[in-house]
Design a protein around this motif. Structure first.
Motif, short mmCIF file in Angstrom:
data_model
loop_
_atom_site.label_atom_id
_atom_site.label_comp_id
_atom_site.label_asym_id
_atom_site.label_seq_id
_atom_site.Cartn_x
_atom_site.Cartn_y
_atom_site.Cartn_z
N THR A 1 0.86 -1.07 0.01
CA THR A 1 0.19 0.09 0.18
C THR A 1 0.90 1.21 0.01
O THR A 1 0.46 2.45 -0.60
N PHE A 2 1.96 1.10 0.85
CA PHE A 2 2.93 2.24 0.87
C PHE A 2 3.35 2.76 -0.62
O PHE A 2 3.43 3.68 -1.19
N LEU A 3 3.80 1.73 -1.27
CA LEU A 3 4.38 1.92 -2.76
C LEU A 3 3.21 2.54 -3.66
O LEU A 3 3.52 3.38 -4.38
N LEU A 4 1.65 2.03 -3.55
CA LEU A 4 0.82 2.42 -4.24
C LEU A 4 0.62 3.86 -3.99
O LEU A 4 0.33 4.91 -5.00
N LYS A 5 0.52 4.24 -2.70
CA LYS A 5 0.48 5.74 -2.37
C LYS A 5 1.46 6.63 -2.90
O LYS A 5 1.20 7.62 -3.40
N ARG A 6 2.56 6.03 -2.66
CA ARG A 6 3.95 7.03 -3.06
C ARG A 6 3.78 7.13 -4.66
O ARG A 6 4.04 8.42 -4.94
N GLY A 7 3.73 6.10 -5.34
CA GLY A 7 3.59 6.16 -6.72
C GLY A 7 2.41 7.29 -7.21
O GLY A 7 2.60 8.07 -8.01
N VAL B 1 -3.73 1.77 -9.43
CA VAL B 1 -3.13 1.22 -8.61
C VAL B 1 -3.87 -0.10 -8.15
O VAL B 1 -5.37 -0.10 -8.50
N SER B 2 -3.28 -1.38 -7.95
CA SER B 2 -4.17 -2.66 -7.40
C SER B 2 -3.93 -2.52 -5.98
O SER B 2 -3.26 -2.75 -5.45
N LEU B 3 -5.52 -2.29 -5.62
CA LEU B 3 -5.55 -2.26 -4.01
C LEU B 3 -5.31 -3.81 -3.43
O LEU B 3 -5.92 -4.60 -4.04
N ASN B 4 -4.82 -3.59 -2.07
CA ASN B 4 -4.87 -4.99 -1.50
C ASN B 4 -5.51 -4.73 -0.14
O ASN B 4 -4.81 -5.16 1.01
N PRO B 5 -6.61 -4.81 0.08
CA PRO B 5 -7.15 -4.39 1.42
C PRO B 5 -7.60 -6.06 1.94
O PRO B 5 -7.39 -6.83 1.23
N ILE B 6 -7.97 -6.27 3.32
CA ILE B 6 -8.19 -7.41 3.73
C ILE B 6 -9.37 -7.87 2.96
O ILE B 6 -10.39 -7.13 2.80
N ASP C 1 -8.21 4.33 -9.60
CA ASP C 1 -7.42 5.65 -9.91
C ASP C 1 -6.76 6.02 -8.70
O ASP C 1 -7.40 6.41 -7.46
N GLY C 2 -5.44 6.01 -8.63
CA GLY C 2 -4.80 6.26 -7.51
C GLY C 2 -4.74 7.61 -7.01
O GLY C 2 -4.57 7.70 -5.70
N HIS C 3 -5.15 8.33 -7.75
CA HIS C 3 -5.46 9.63 -7.40
C HIS C 3 -6.76 10.25 -6.61
O HIS C 3 -7.03 11.17 -6.03
N GLU C 4 -7.59 8.99 -6.36
CA GLU C 4 -8.83 9.23 -5.86
C GLU C 4 -9.06 8.38 -4.79
O GLU C 4 -10.27 8.40 -3.95
#
Ligand code: FES
Length: 280
Positions: free
Chosen positions: A190-196, A209-214, A244-247
């Motif tokens: 998640t940290f990489l997705l956010k930083r990217g 971004v490919s999200l990875n929640p529980i 969309d990682g910006h949202e």
């Protein structure tokens, strides 16, 4: 039951698992995931797909050993069967001719970005793949990624390979690209997705971004994978996992991912020391 045909540590703490799951392999597309259980009493965990072979009927995932469930999976012996491999789940990553696409992968995402880069390349895009890790000994699948990329760039925090530093080096990588980058796709923690996403926002480059929640069921029934994207509630398993990682509401996602930290991480760190476990 689904037979485990391969299980090896490819770099420290990162395991490659291949499972026989013909129906899943036959329908798999880049960006999708499976839900796996290591044993009958085990947790259901979502794992991004890293590769598959429709003819052999196998799927391959890269698992980072970070909790008791992933530790159980990583400890399985080749030849045993696991009770659950559900998939393919989630929507495939959008694969179109975008122009120049930068694929960013870290941790297990170095594996799951591979089929996405391959499909984008086959579609005629220029593919720049960027992989990042703390050190060069944590990078893997470099040859495979090179085959499907026009350019493979490494970032290591200690500078033992490629650019020295963190994913923050992405800004200069994007700016030094011969052609403007039309889209960024990020797979990993998640940290990489956010930083990217933070880096690409001021550059106004669409970032997926490919999200990875529980997750539990992976089919939109339980609500555990709830995320907020563009101020609306989404279920990552059926509406995603790509967004969309910006949202994305990153703070909410980071908080929700910690829910089972105590149950998953503490037993792993103390499983060989019962005395210490009692003190905790
Ligand atoms: Fe249950 Fe998504 S995992 S709704």
């Amino acid at each position: 039951m689904f037979k485990l045909t391969d299980n090896r540590m490819i770099v420290p703490n990162m395991h490659l698992l291949t499972l026989e799951a013909p129906e899943v392999a036959r329908q798999m597309q880049p960006g999708q995931f499976v839900i796996v259980r290591a044993d009958d009493g085990g947790e259901r965990i979502p794992l991004s797909i890293a590769d598959w072979d429709a003819e052999e009927g196998t799927v391959t995932v890269i698992v980072m050993n970070i909790g008791s469930t992933t530790d159980n999976l990583a400890s399985l012996e080749v030849g045993v069967s696991v009770p659950t491999v559900v998939g393919p789940l989630g929507n495939p990553t959008e694969i179109e001719k975008f122009g120049t696409v930068l694929c960013l992968g870290g941790c297990y995402g170095i594996g799951s970005i591979f089929p996405i880069a391959r499909a984008l390349k086959e579609k005629g895009n220029k593919v720049i793949t960027v992989i990042e890790a703390r050190s060069s000994y944590l990078l893997f699948w470099e040859d495979k990624l090179k085959e499907v990329s026009d350019e493979l760039i490494r970032i290591t925090r200690d500078g033992t390979k490629g650019h020295k530093g963190h994913v923050g080096r992405l800004t200069e990588i994007i700016k030094s690209s011969e052609e403007p980058v039309d889209r960024i796709i990020v797979n990993g923690c998640t940290f990489l997705l956010k930083r990217g996403s933070d880096i690409s926002r001021p550059l106004e480059i669409k970032t997926i971004v490919s999200l990875n929640p529980i997750m539990i069921d992976g089919t939109g029934m339980c609500g555990v994978c709830r995320v907020t994207v563009g101020k609306s509630t989404k279920f990552a398993c059926v509406h995603g996992p790509d967004f969309d990682g910006h949202e994305v509401d990153w703070m909410e996602l980071l908080q929700r991912r910690k829910t089972y930290m105590r149950e998953e991480v503490i037993p792993l760190r103390t499983s060989r020391c019962e005395e210490h476990r009692v003190k905790l």
